[in-house]
Design an enzyme around this catalytic site. Structure first.
Site, PDB file in Angstrom:
ATOM      1  N   THR A  61      33.139 -33.387 -15.277  1.00 41.77           N
ATOM      2  CA  THR A  61      33.404 -33.387 -13.816  1.00 41.77           C
ATOM      3  C   THR A  61      34.055 -34.611 -13.166  1.00 41.77           C
ATOM      4  O   THR A  61      34.491 -34.087 -12.129  1.00 41.77           O
ATOM      5  CB  THR A  61      31.762 -33.188 -13.201  1.00 41.77           C
ATOM      6  OG1 THR A  61      31.249 -31.711 -13.744  1.00 41.77           O
ATOM      7  CG2 THR A  61      31.672 -33.243 -11.831  1.00 41.77           C
ATOM      8  N   THR A 132      29.050 -34.801 -18.266  1.00 40.02           N
ATOM      9  CA  THR A 132      27.746 -35.562 -18.170  1.00 40.02           C
ATOM     10  C   THR A 132      26.781 -34.804 -18.768  1.00 40.02           C
ATOM     11  O   THR A 132      25.607 -35.310 -19.645  1.00 40.02           O
ATOM     12  CB  THR A 132      26.984 -35.567 -16.707  1.00 40.02           C
ATOM     13  OG1 THR A 132      27.279 -34.322 -16.046  1.00 40.02           O
ATOM     14  CG2 THR A 132      27.949 -36.565 -15.828  1.00 40.02           C
TER      15      THR A 132
END
Ligand code: DAS
Length: 370
Positions: A61, A132
């Site tokens: 991300t 993540t």
């Protein structure tokens, strides 16, 4: 590919070869930060004196924009505040969501980090930008295979680069500050997110979307990146340097280890399928402190008899499954507990441990030590 990158937009060459400009245009360029010029020699010299930080970009991300992914080079270039702190070399290791990182890539990533630190002009620290979702797994794998007392900081972002309030730039800048901290190398691999520094072994993602999505249950962060300085906790032990817990030299494949969840009504079908698929180890994400259904237990016993190593961890998210088992069953002694390792981390440790031994006593010892 490794590229030397300046973390600044000011020295781009957008305007440098333009014909003679009117004074008004120069002023306009200057005020908008677009005035292009090569840095003066003195600036270049002082730049060469700066320590070098290596950024190994993998995607996630932190790189994502609407429908596109930024490169690591673009991430560093987009961070002018980092310019005065260090020189940067940037390597695009991959550019994928973290769920797509493979075990093969883990081995190559760890080898590459080893190679960089072992080189003639090693960077002071390495930052791995990463999605993540599986960041905690990569960090623990690197931690167990790291041979150097130099910082390895894994970071990412909860908000895409194109979103309002994107956290990637702050996380990357804080990671650079941490990599430059003289004592960060004693931490082993760490995750830095949301101004907090977490040990690779304990860190877990505990929320799907919030900025404070990472925690180290029962331990807490090992440091913080405050606005004025990066502060490391006094409680962190000094890491032994010079030898990795697991040396990957000569290893090009990790043994197959599967995680199987225990839950009400689960039968042993998935455990038997894992054995059939060639698993050398099974990690049970047990209910409570090592529990499973009777049929899962029967399937685990069959797996043991077939020579598959079984480790029981817990799906609860906190607490221990004693390594020496402690299980009140006939498999006690032949079955291991994961201690306080989460199921994904118990799997990583078991994969690495199985590259050394299948002996239950030696495996138990490795689980007690790591
Ligand atoms: N896109 C997901 C990943 O790569 C989420 C993220 O990066 O935070 O893990």
């Amino acid at each position: 590919m490794t590229r030397m990158v300046r973390a600044t937009r000011v020295w781009g060459n957008r305007c440098v070869w333009m014909p003679v400009l009117s004074a008004a245009v120069v002023v306009l360029c200057f005020t908008t930060g677009l005035l292009a010029q090569e840095p003066p020699d003195s600036a270049r010299d002082s730049e060469l004196d700066l320590p070098r930080v290596h950024v190994l970009a993998t995607g996630g991300t932190i790189s994502n924009t609407e429908g596109d992914r930024l490169t690591g080079e673009e991430l560093v270039r987009g961070l002018p505040e980092a310019g005065p702190l260090a020189r940067y070399t940037v390597e695009q290791f991959s550019n994928v969501a973290s769920g797509a990182i493979t075990l093969d890539q883990w081995i190559r990533m760890a080898s590459r980090i080893h190679e960089l630190f072992a080189g003639d002009d090693p960077p002071v620290g390495i930052i791995v930008t990463h999605g993540t979702d599986t960041m905690e797994e990569t960090a623990y794998f690197l931690d167990l295979t790291l041979a150097w007392c130099r910082p390895v900081v894994v970071t990412g972002a909860m908000r895409r680069a194109s979103m309002a309030g994107a956290d990637g730039p702050a996380n990357l800048l804080n990671s650079i500050r941490l990599a430059l901290h003289g004592e960060a190398g004693r931490l082993g691999a760490v995750v830095l997110m949301n101004d907090e520094i977490f040990p690779a072994r304990e860190v877990v993602k505990v929320h799907t979307s919030r900025m404070n999505a990472f925690e180290a249950p029962g331990v807490g962060p090992v440091g913080v990146a405050d606005p004025d300085s990066v502060v490391l906790s006094r409680h962190v032990g000094v890491r032994e340097c010079g030898a990795a817990a697991f040396d990957l030299q000569g290893i090009d494949e990790l043994p197959r280890v599967e995680i199987i969840h225990a839950h009400l009504g689960a039968d042993g079908a998935l455990i038997r399928a894992a054995v059939e698929a060639g698993a050398r180890g099974i990690v049970l994400a047990s209910v409570g402190r090592g529990g499973s259904t009777p049929d899962q237990f029967a399937a685990l016993r069959e797996a043991r008899e077939a020579g598959v190593v079984v480790v029981r961890s817990s799906r609860t998210g906190a607490g221990r499954v004693p390594v020496g088992s402690g299980a009140r069953d006939e498999l006690a002694g032949a079955i291991l507990g994961a201690g306080d390792l989460t199921p994904p981390k118990a799997r990583i440790l078991l994969m690495l441990a199985l590259t050394l031994t299948s002996d239950p006593d030696e495996l138990r010892d490795l689980f007690l030590r790591h």
